[in-house]
Scaffold this active site. Structure first.
Site, PDB file in Angstrom:
ATOM      1  CE  LYS A  38      -0.252   1.953  -9.357  1.00 52.31           C
ATOM      2  NZ  LYS A  38      -0.925   2.505  -8.163  1.00 52.31           N
TER       3      LYS A  38
ATOM      4  NE  ARG B 295      -3.642   5.464  -4.012  1.00 51.41           N
ATOM      5  CZ  ARG B 295      -3.963   4.224  -3.693  1.00 51.41           C
ATOM      6  NH1 ARG B 295      -5.083   3.993  -3.028  1.00 51.41           N
ATOM      7  NH2 ARG B 295      -3.197   3.213  -4.037  1.00 51.41           N
TER       8      ARG B 295
ATOM      9  N   PRO C  29       5.619   6.601  -8.323  1.00 48.18           N
ATOM     10  CG  PRO C  29       7.133   5.157  -7.344  1.00 48.18           C
ATOM     11  CD  PRO C  29       6.179   6.257  -7.010  1.00 48.18           C
ATOM     12  CD  GLU C  30       0.286   7.317 -10.889  1.00 46.07           C
ATOM     13  OE1 GLU C  30      -0.521   7.069 -11.795  1.00 46.07           O
ATOM     14  OE2 GLU C  30       0.127   8.258 -10.083  1.00 46.07           O
TER      15      GLU C  30
END
Length: 266
Positions: A51, A253, A2-3
């Protein structure tokens, strides 16, 4: 993942289901919201900011916002009343029922009910300009980038792109794709990167994908959707060099890059 474009599309999906309708039942399944009840309140709008998904509700002069952040695994799904949910019930964090639909938020990373009114703080005031917002302002984003570099001249382009205080909506996928399109290694200091081009690319990519069922950054035909993200050890679509992956600065990440198109010493 989700961005900003994912949340924009989610708001577009939920808006016709919720907006203009009265909440007949609400169930917030997080401890600090256990006693919150917005039954009888009207849904005025459903929108995204970066977001975050915002469901704006009102009851006469009272106003509130149901604010959620999906994190990595969260989702909102629409069901017919009485229909069995397609996700485990124990992962449900919010249930919003209106005439003809039950909207359920599963595995949400954050869930808040914010009261709105004079003197009440805006919980999203710290965010930079929303890349998909009606009030998108590239000059503000550039000013925030300049401030980030002034505070820390060694700050990397990766860290700046992911900083929601600079501009809201870029996540790990777009961070990697923007770095590739800029031709810079993810650890390149932001001070030597073309900030205007970085901001322009972020806006163009998210805007292009805001309502697409499959996200693409390449413009290439077929299934060639992304340049580098998730393509470790596969050939670069531009030069054929195997894509590499490295842990990000904050270790939660992964950064992907082409050693030929994005050499670290450029």
């Amino acid at each position: 993942m989700p961005e900003g474009d994912t949340l924009f599309a989610l708001a577009a999906q939920l808006r016709p289901v919720l907006a203009g309708k009265t909440l007949s039942r609400t169930d917030f399944r997080v401890p600090r919201l256990a006693t919150a009840d917005l039954s009888g309140w009207r849904v005025d709008e459903v929108r995204s900011v970066g977001k975050h998904l915002l469901v704006e509700v009102s009851d006469g002069d009272r106003r509130a916002v149901i604010r959620s952040h999906l994190g990595m695994d969260g989702s909102w799904r629409v069901f017919e009343p009485g229909r069995r949910w397609t996700k485990p019930g124990h992962t449900a964090r919010a249930v919003l029922r209106v005439d003809g639909a039950e909207v359920v938020g599963f595995a949400l990373r954050e869930l808040h009910v914010d009261r709105v009114g004079p003197g009440r703080p805006d919980p999203l005031a710290h965010l930079g300009p929303d890349l998909l917002g009606a009030d998108w302002d590239p000059a503000r984003a550039l000013a925030h980038m300049a401030d980030a570099v002034a505070r820390d001249p060694s700050v990397t382009v990766s860290r700046v792109l992911l900083d929601q205080r600079v501009m809201a909506g870029v996540g790990n996928i777009y961070r990697n794709e923007i770095c590739f399109l800029l031709g810079v290694h993810p650890t390149t200091p932001m001070r030597v990167v073309d900030a205007e081009e970085a901001v322009s690319l972020a806006r163009r990519l998210l805007w292009h994908n805001r309502l697409r069922p499959v996200r693409t950054t390449t413009g290439l035909p077929g299934r060639a959707d992304l340049w580098v993200y998730g393509r470790a050890d596969r050939p670069c679509r531009r030069c054929g060099t195997p894509i590499r992956r490295v842990p990000d600065e904050d270790r939660d990440r992964i950064a992907f890059y082409c050693p030929s198109c994005q050499p670290p010493d450029r």
